[in-house]
Design an enzyme around this catalytic site. Structure first.
Site: not given
Length: 210
Positions: A19-20
């Site tokens: 995920s970011t």
């Protein structure tokens, strides 16, 4: 290609998801490269917490064929929660007929125990680990929420700090507190929305000298 039912290098795949908010994918890449997964067969998804479309995972599913081998670093790469992980495991192993190896958990290697008992034990281990992974994520979110609440209780402010007050704020504030003008009039003088004026008043009251 497969020769005599044996796995060749072209039949080995790896899937990576980050995920970011997470660290980059290097740790997962290193682990999968050690398994001799070809670069062309590495599929990487980067996404925000709200976005779970996973275009590279969908591409991977279209490429995978029966008896191919898929490596993932950890079980939670397959889904966001317990139900999703189990569903993807079912699709991969039952519908696609793919073997899966979870590097962080050697027990989750479907190449071992192709008999009924082996499959049964693998399913039990998978369900337990999926539950543990989801429970840990829930605990992390709870600890983060508790930490934020505790920080707020100590007076820690989150978000962007407020900008400087206009030069006439102090005068407008005192006349408003004295009842000489309304809050709307004071806010207008300061070029603020009424809600902003009142919010800054609370900060001003807490910071001014007695």
């Amino acid at each position: 290609m497969q020769e005599g039912g044996a796995i060749t290098i072209s039949n080995i795949y790896g899937y990576i998801r980050v995920s970011t908010r997470e660290q980059n994918e290097d740790r997962q890449l290193i682990a999968l490269r050690e398994m001799a997964v070809p670069e062309a067969n590495l599929f990487v998804d980067k996404q925000s917490g709200k976005d779970f479309q996973r275009p590279q995972y969908k591409r991977l599913l279209r490429k995978l064929k029966k008896d191919d081998l898929l490596y993932v670093k950890s079980i939670d790469r397959l889904g966001r929660n317990y139900e999703e992980i189990l569903e993807q495991w079912r699709v991969l192993t039952k519908e696609k007929g793919v073997d899966i190896v979870v590097l962080d958990m050697p027990l989750l290697d479907t190449r071992r125990g192709k008999d009924l008992m082996g499959a049964f034990l693998s399913d039990i281990v998978l369900q337990v680990l999926s539950f543990v992974a989801e429970n840990e994520r829930t605990n992390i979110r709870q600890r983060q929420a508790e930490g934020i609440a505790a920080a707020k209780a100590r007076g820690v402010r989150f978000g962007r700090p407020p900008g400087p007050l206009p030069e006439n704020y102090r005068s407008a504030y005192h006349r408003w507190k004295a009842g000489k003008i309304t809050g709307a009039a004071a806010a207008k003088e300061c070029g603020m929305a009424l809600s902003t004026f009142r919010y800054r008043a609370k900060i001003f009251e807490g910071s001014k000298s007695p």
